[in-house]
Design a protein around this motif. Structure first.
Motif, PDB file in Angstrom:
ATOM      1  N   THR A   1       0.693  -1.385   0.197  1.00 49.92           N
ATOM      2  CA  THR A   1       0.040   0.107   0.433  1.00 49.92           C
ATOM      3  C   THR A   1       1.304   1.417   0.327  1.00 49.92           C
ATOM      4  N   ARG A   2       2.098   1.082  -0.672  1.00 54.24           N
ATOM      5  CA  ARG A   2       2.809   2.118  -0.412  1.00 54.24           C
ATOM      6  C   ARG A   2       2.920   3.229  -1.420  1.00 54.24           C
ATOM      7  N   GLN A   3       2.465   4.378  -1.359  1.00 55.87           N
ATOM      8  CA  GLN A   3       2.746   5.280  -2.370  1.00 55.87           C
ATOM      9  C   GLN A   3       3.881   4.814  -2.960  1.00 55.87           C
TER      10      GLN A   3
ATOM     11  N   HIS B   1      10.245  14.118  -0.215  1.00 54.10           N
ATOM     12  CA  HIS B   1      11.722  14.733  -0.429  1.00 54.10           C
ATOM     13  C   HIS B   1      11.795  15.318   1.378  1.00 54.10           C
ATOM     14  N   ALA B   2      10.849  16.092   2.446  1.00 55.66           N
ATOM     15  CA  ALA B   2      10.792  16.722   3.693  1.00 55.66           C
ATOM     16  C   ALA B   2      11.679  15.446   4.669  1.00 55.66           C
ATOM     17  N   ILE B   3      11.324  13.860   4.401  1.00 53.93           N
ATOM     18  CA  ILE B   3      11.406  13.100   5.097  1.00 53.93           C
ATOM     19  C   ILE B   3      13.055  12.322   5.681  1.00 53.93           C
ATOM     20  N   GLY B   4      13.309  13.025   3.897  1.00 57.91           N
ATOM     21  CA  GLY B   4      14.388  12.919   3.461  1.00 57.91           C
ATOM     22  C   GLY B   4      15.814  14.105   4.041  1.00 57.91           C
ATOM     23  N   ILE B   5      15.120  15.036   4.053  1.00 56.22           N
ATOM     24  CA  ILE B   5      15.789  16.433   5.212  1.00 56.22           C
ATOM     25  C   ILE B   5      15.673  16.320   6.554  1.00 56.22           C
ATOM     26  N   ASP B   6      14.736  15.686   6.578  1.00 58.16           N
ATOM     27  CA  ASP B   6      14.603  15.365   8.161  1.00 58.16           C
ATOM     28  C   ASP B   6      15.920  13.890   8.184  1.00 58.16           C
ATOM     29  N   GLY B   7      15.972  13.146   7.394  1.00 61.49           N
ATOM     30  CA  GLY B   7      16.879  12.229   8.344  1.00 61.49           C
ATOM     31  C   GLY B   7      18.605  12.877   7.575  1.00 61.49           C
ATOM     32  N   HIS B   8      18.635  13.530   7.056  1.00 63.35           N
ATOM     33  CA  HIS B   8      19.926  14.479   7.142  1.00 63.35           C
ATOM     34  C   HIS B   8      20.017  15.370   8.420  1.00 63.35           C
ATOM     35  N   ARG B   9      19.503  16.103   8.514  1.00 65.33           N
ATOM     36  CA  ARG B   9      19.252  16.854   9.679  1.00 65.33           C
ATOM     37  C   ARG B   9      19.122  15.600  10.885  1.00 65.33           C
ATOM     38  N   ALA B  10      18.861  14.465  10.954  1.00 66.49           N
ATOM     39  CA  ALA B  10      19.070  13.433  12.158  1.00 66.49           C
ATOM     40  C   ALA B  10      20.477  12.633  12.447  1.00 66.49           C
ATOM     41  N   ALA B  11      20.777  12.624  10.899  1.00 70.13           N
ATOM     42  CA  ALA B  11      22.687  12.853  11.642  1.00 70.13           C
ATOM     43  C   ALA B  11      23.734  13.693  11.380  1.00 70.13           C
ATOM     44  N   SER B  12      23.206  14.823  11.192  1.00 68.06           N
ATOM     45  CA  SER B  12      23.281  16.110  11.453  1.00 68.06           C
ATOM     46  C   SER B  12      24.157  16.241  13.132  1.00 68.06           C
TER      47      SER B  12
ATOM     48  N   LEU C   1      20.950   6.359  18.531  1.00 65.94           N
ATOM     49  CA  LEU C   1      21.421   5.734  16.890  1.00 65.94           C
ATOM     50  C   LEU C   1      20.390   5.526  16.422  1.00 65.94           C
ATOM     51  N   PRO C   2      19.437   5.302  16.756  1.00 68.05           N
ATOM     52  CA  PRO C   2      18.129   5.055  16.633  1.00 68.05           C
ATOM     53  C   PRO C   2      17.428   5.718  14.969  1.00 68.05           C
ATOM     54  N   SER C   3      18.176   7.375  16.068  1.00 67.93           N
ATOM     55  CA  SER C   3      17.894   8.356  14.836  1.00 67.93           C
ATOM     56  C   SER C   3      18.621   8.875  13.943  1.00 67.93           C
ATOM     57  N   LEU C   4      19.200   7.470  13.063  1.00 72.36           N
ATOM     58  CA  LEU C   4      19.935   7.507  11.690  1.00 72.36           C
ATOM     59  C   LEU C   4      19.439   6.560  11.370  1.00 72.36           C
ATOM     60  N   THR C   5      18.193   6.323  11.672  1.00 76.11           N
ATOM     61  CA  THR C   5      17.502   5.734  10.692  1.00 76.11           C
ATOM     62  C   THR C   5      15.801   5.403  10.310  1.00 76.11           C
ATOM     63  N   THR C   6      15.134   6.408  10.992  1.00 72.12           N
ATOM     64  CA  THR C   6      13.493   6.605  11.740  1.00 72.12           C
ATOM     65  C   THR C   6      13.339   7.322  10.443  1.00 72.12           C
ATOM     66  N   ALA C   7      14.498   8.159   9.613  1.00 72.31           N
ATOM     67  CA  ALA C   7      13.356   8.345   8.200  1.00 72.31           C
ATOM     68  C   ALA C   7      13.823   7.403   7.472  1.00 72.31           C
ATOM     69  N   CYS C   8      14.714   6.917   7.352  1.00 73.37           N
ATOM     70  CA  CYS C   8      14.846   5.568   6.341  1.00 73.37           C
ATOM     71  C   CYS C   8      13.231   4.874   6.558  1.00 73.37           C
ATOM     72  N   VAL C   9      13.662   4.380   7.202  1.00 75.54           N
ATOM     73  CA  VAL C   9      12.453   3.958   7.968  1.00 75.54           C
ATOM     74  C   VAL C   9      10.643   4.258   7.093  1.00 75.54           C
ATOM     75  N   GLY C  10      10.682   5.235   7.959  1.00 74.15           N
ATOM     76  CA  GLY C  10       9.312   6.160   8.035  1.00 74.15           C
ATOM     77  C   GLY C  10       9.294   5.836   6.083  1.00 74.15           C
TER      78      GLY C  10
ATOM     79  N   HIS D   1      11.576   4.329   3.510  1.00 70.95           N
ATOM     80  CA  HIS D   1      10.870   3.130   2.965  1.00 70.95           C
ATOM     81  C   HIS D   1       9.642   2.311   3.211  1.00 70.95           C
ATOM     82  N   TYR D   2       8.837   2.748   4.662  1.00 71.83           N
ATOM     83  CA  TYR D   2       7.117   2.238   4.386  1.00 71.83           C
ATOM     84  C   TYR D   2       6.427   3.153   4.118  1.00 71.83           C
ATOM     85  N   ALA D   3       6.211   4.265   3.674  1.00 72.99           N
ATOM     86  CA  ALA D   3       5.169   5.238   3.025  1.00 72.99           C
ATOM     87  C   ALA D   3       5.459   5.289   1.854  1.00 72.99           C
ATOM     88  N   TYR D   4       6.985   4.931   0.988  1.00 71.29           N
ATOM     89  CA  TYR D   4       6.991   5.318  -0.292  1.00 71.29           C
ATOM     90  C   TYR D   4       7.537   4.088  -1.173  1.00 71.29           C
TER      91      TYR D   4
END
Length: 142
Positions: free
Chosen positions: A22-24, A96-107, A125-134, A136-139
């Motif tokens: 059901t991902r977009q 795109h916003a999720i990706g930017i959030d991931g970059h910010r979390a890594a910084s 450590l989990p903050s490094l993958t939160t955006a990735c998981v979000g 990949h689950y949505a798109y």
């Protein structure tokens, strides 16, 4: 604990494969999809290296790698590619916003790791993958 986690993930993966995806769908040119795939594989490699550095107690190095490969410093890598090879312009704004959030979390992780505080770094450590998981689950791109 590890056995339980791996077992739960295996069951979840099997359930997700059996269910309708059901991902977009995010259609993008083949060149952009290839660029995105290569970037995701490079990110996985960086995450693996970061985990190894943290496990070895090399927090400063883990932070430096996180910033270089995943953080705000890593944004804009594809700016010089032809339009059809750049994933960003083909993403919906929320993706795109999720990706930017991931970059910010890594910084942010990089700053935490640079402090040398092992407990705070482990907790981050989990903050490094939160955006990735979000994402990949949505798109999906195929």
């Amino acid at each position: 604990m590890k056995t339980y986690l791996f077992g739960a993930l295996a069951v979840l993966a099997g359930t997700l494969q059996a269910a309708e995806d059901t991902r977009q769908l995010v259609p993008m040119p083949a060149a952009a999809a290839a660029t995105l795939g290569a970037e995701m594989r490079a990110s996985l490699l960086a995450l693996n290296e970061i985990l190894g550095l943290v496990a070895a107690g090399k927090l400063k190095e883990a932070g430096e790698l996180a910033e270089k490969e995943l953080g705000i410093s890593a944004m804009g890598k594809h700016r010089s590619l032809p339009f059809d090879a750049r994933p960003g312009p083909h993403m919906p704004p929320a993706m795109h916003a999720i990706g930017i959030d991931g970059h910010r979390a890594a910084s942010e992780f990089a700053r935490t790791a640079a402090s040398g505080d092992r407990e705070k770094t482990l907790a981050a450590l989990p903050s490094l993958t939160t955006a990735c998981v979000g994402c990949h689950y949505a798109y999906r791109i195929r």
